[in-house]
Design a protein around this motif. Structure first.
Motif, short mmCIF file in Angstrom:
data_model
loop_
_atom_site.label_atom_id
_atom_site.label_comp_id
_atom_site.label_asym_id
_atom_site.label_seq_id
_atom_site.Cartn_x
_atom_site.Cartn_y
_atom_site.Cartn_z
N SER A 46 1.08 -1.07 -0.32
CA SER A 46 0.49 -0.32 0.35
C SER A 46 0.77 1.12 -0.38
CB SER A 46 -0.81 0.32 1.28
OG SER A 46 -0.04 0.46 2.31
N PHE A 47 0.40 2.71 -0.60
CA PHE A 47 0.43 3.11 -0.25
C PHE A 47 1.55 4.15 0.90
CE2 PHE A 47 1.07 8.45 0.25
CZ PHE A 47 1.90 8.77 -0.25
N ASP A 48 0.40 3.68 2.41
CA ASP A 48 1.21 4.08 3.60
C ASP A 48 3.02 3.26 3.76
OD1 ASP A 48 -0.41 6.72 3.86
OD2 ASP A 48 -1.92 4.99 4.75
N ALA A 49 1.94 2.11 3.19
CA ALA A 49 3.31 1.25 3.51
C ALA A 49 4.72 1.57 2.69
CB ALA A 49 3.29 -0.53 3.37
N TRP A 50 4.75 1.53 2.06
CA TRP A 50 6.19 2.84 1.04
C TRP A 50 6.32 3.83 1.69
CZ3 TRP A 50 3.09 0.87 -3.44
CH2 TRP A 50 3.09 -0.62 -4.15
N VAL A 51 5.33 4.21 2.00
CA VAL A 51 6.08 5.75 2.29
C VAL A 51 7.02 5.21 3.70
CG1 VAL A 51 5.56 7.85 3.76
CG2 VAL A 51 4.61 6.88 1.91
N ARG A 52 6.26 4.72 5.05
CA ARG A 52 6.89 3.69 6.16
C ARG A 52 8.49 2.90 5.68
NH1 ARG A 52 2.23 2.32 7.18
NH2 ARG A 52 2.64 0.09 6.87
N LYS A 103 -7.98 7.28 -9.45
CA LYS A 103 -8.51 8.54 -8.88
C LYS A 103 -8.52 9.42 -10.43
CE LYS A 103 -8.47 7.03 -4.96
NZ LYS A 103 -10.01 6.43 -4.07
N ARG A 104 -8.21 9.32 -11.48
CA ARG A 104 -8.35 10.49 -12.60
C ARG A 104 -9.44 10.89 -12.73
NH1 ARG A 104 -2.93 7.25 -14.99
NH2 ARG A 104 -1.51 8.35 -13.71
N LYS A 105 -9.67 12.01 -13.23
CA LYS A 105 -10.72 12.07 -13.59
C LYS A 105 -11.01 12.10 -15.34
CE LYS A 105 -12.30 15.80 -10.36
NZ LYS A 105 -12.17 17.23 -10.29
N ARG A 159 -10.04 -1.30 -21.18
CA ARG A 159 -8.41 -1.71 -21.14
C ARG A 159 -7.56 -2.04 -19.93
NH1 ARG A 159 -9.12 1.64 -25.29
NH2 ARG A 159 -8.10 3.48 -24.45
N TRP A 160 -8.03 -1.39 -18.88
CA TRP A 160 -6.87 -1.19 -17.43
C TRP A 160 -8.08 -2.93 -17.24
CZ3 TRP A 160 -3.85 1.51 -15.79
CH2 TRP A 160 -3.25 0.86 -13.99
N VAL A 161 -8.96 -2.76 -16.99
CA VAL A 161 -9.15 -4.53 -16.59
C VAL A 161 -8.78 -5.66 -17.15
CG1 VAL A 161 -11.22 -5.62 -16.20
CG2 VAL A 161 -11.48 -3.28 -16.19
N ALA A 205 -2.54 -1.28 -5.89
CA ALA A 205 -1.97 -0.32 -4.95
C ALA A 205 -1.51 1.62 -5.75
CB ALA A 205 -1.09 -0.64 -4.13
N VAL A 206 -0.93 1.42 -6.65
CA VAL A 206 -0.27 2.05 -7.30
C VAL A 206 -1.80 3.07 -8.02
CG1 VAL A 206 1.23 3.07 -9.73
CG2 VAL A 206 1.80 1.05 -7.92
N SER A 207 -2.82 2.35 -8.67
CA SER A 207 -3.71 3.26 -9.00
C SER A 207 -4.49 3.94 -8.11
CB SER A 207 -4.50 1.95 -9.74
OG SER A 207 -5.38 1.43 -9.01
N ASP A 208 -4.55 3.36 -6.92
CA ASP A 208 -5.04 4.44 -5.88
C ASP A 208 -4.84 5.55 -5.64
OD1 ASP A 208 -7.62 2.85 -6.22
OD2 ASP A 208 -6.87 1.16 -4.84
N PHE A 209 -3.48 6.01 -6.02
CA PHE A 209 -2.63 6.75 -5.39
C PHE A 209 -3.46 8.16 -5.43
CE2 PHE A 209 2.25 5.45 -5.76
CZ PHE A 209 1.81 4.44 -4.88
N ASP A 210 -3.54 8.87 -4.40
CA ASP A 210 -3.92 10.38 -4.46
C ASP A 210 -3.40 11.38 -3.86
OD1 ASP A 210 -4.92 12.87 -4.62
OD2 ASP A 210 -7.04 11.63 -4.76
#
Length: 249
Positions: free
Chosen positions: A45-51, A103-105, A114-116, A172-177
């Protein structure tokens, strides 16, 4: 001068690492879930990578240092810089984005399909001896690669993560914001992005620069998300980075 780089790497860009190491003490590491770091981890996850970055910085004994983030590593680096303004002297971001795909508009239905499909193919084809699927991924990352460079990258993908890890990493990366963190970055910041990047459009790099106070944006010539030794922007990337890190004030 210490210099920390957050990135997942491959032999193709060894020349860039050697170039940086000539001028700085360079510390780089594989994020959890890929490379020489643990693959079988419960928290990707994002938080785990920051830690993890915080742990690497402390273990390396870095006090105050310039930080270079590449691609998805830019968001991690932004979070670290926002949390630890006393540690990051300068921030360099290349090929990055503030928001992951989810998270992108203005993402179209066809793009989501295509992503799926890509995730399904990744699960089924990432670890295969047949590199057909991985070549599709490689072509989006570095469309002007030579056959030898593409073959090396295809094999690197197979060896760097299991199919399950690769899918978890992508999710995990696809949910970054990190849009809310951009105004909190206090370090002088340089944002660089290849003009015709097929994998991460340059507009996402411009958004990073626009959101970080007083950030400088540099557009580099080329098409490859992963910069190759023969790319037209290599010398400019190196010169801009070194001049920015060595600048005073």
């Amino acid at each position: 001068m210490g210099h920390l780089e957050y990135d997942w790497e491959l032999p193709i860009v060894r020349s860039r690492l050697l170039d940086l190491a000539k001028s700085f003490t360079l510390v780089r590491y594989d994020a959890r879930g890929n490379g020489l770091s643990d693959w079988d981890v419960g928290d990707v996850s994002f938080d785990a990578w920051v830690r993890d970055m915080e742990t690497v910085v402390d273990a390396a004994g870095l006090d105050r240092f310039p930080l270079l983030g590449l691609s998805q590593g830019c968001a991690i680096s932004i979070a670290y810089a926002a949390r630890h303004p006393d540690r990051v002297s300068r921030l360099i971001l290349y090929g990055g984005f503030a928001t992951g795909f989810n998270k992108r508009k203005n993402v179209t239905a066809a793009e989501r399909d295509r992503w799926v499909a890509m995730k399904t193919l990744m699960k089924l084809g990432w670890g295969s001896d047949d590199a057909t699927f991985r070549q599709l991924f490689t072509s989006s990352m570095m469309p002007t690669a030579t056959r030898e460079q593409a073959d090396v990258f295809n094999e690197m993908q197979r060896l760097s993560a299991s199919p399950d890890c690769a899918v978890r990493y992508l999710d995990a990366v696809s949910d970054f914001d990190v849009r809310h963190l951009l105004p909190q970055v206090q370090a002088p910041t340089l944002v660089m992005h290849v003009r015709d990047d097929l994998r991460v459009p340059i507009g996402l790099g411009r958004e990073l620069a626009a959101g970080i106070p007083n950030a400088r944006f540099v557009a580099l010539p080329g098409k490859n998300h992963i910069m190759l030794p023969q790319d037209p922007g290599v010398a400019q990337f190196s010169n801009e980075l070194k001049a920015f890190v060595k600048a005073t004030g």
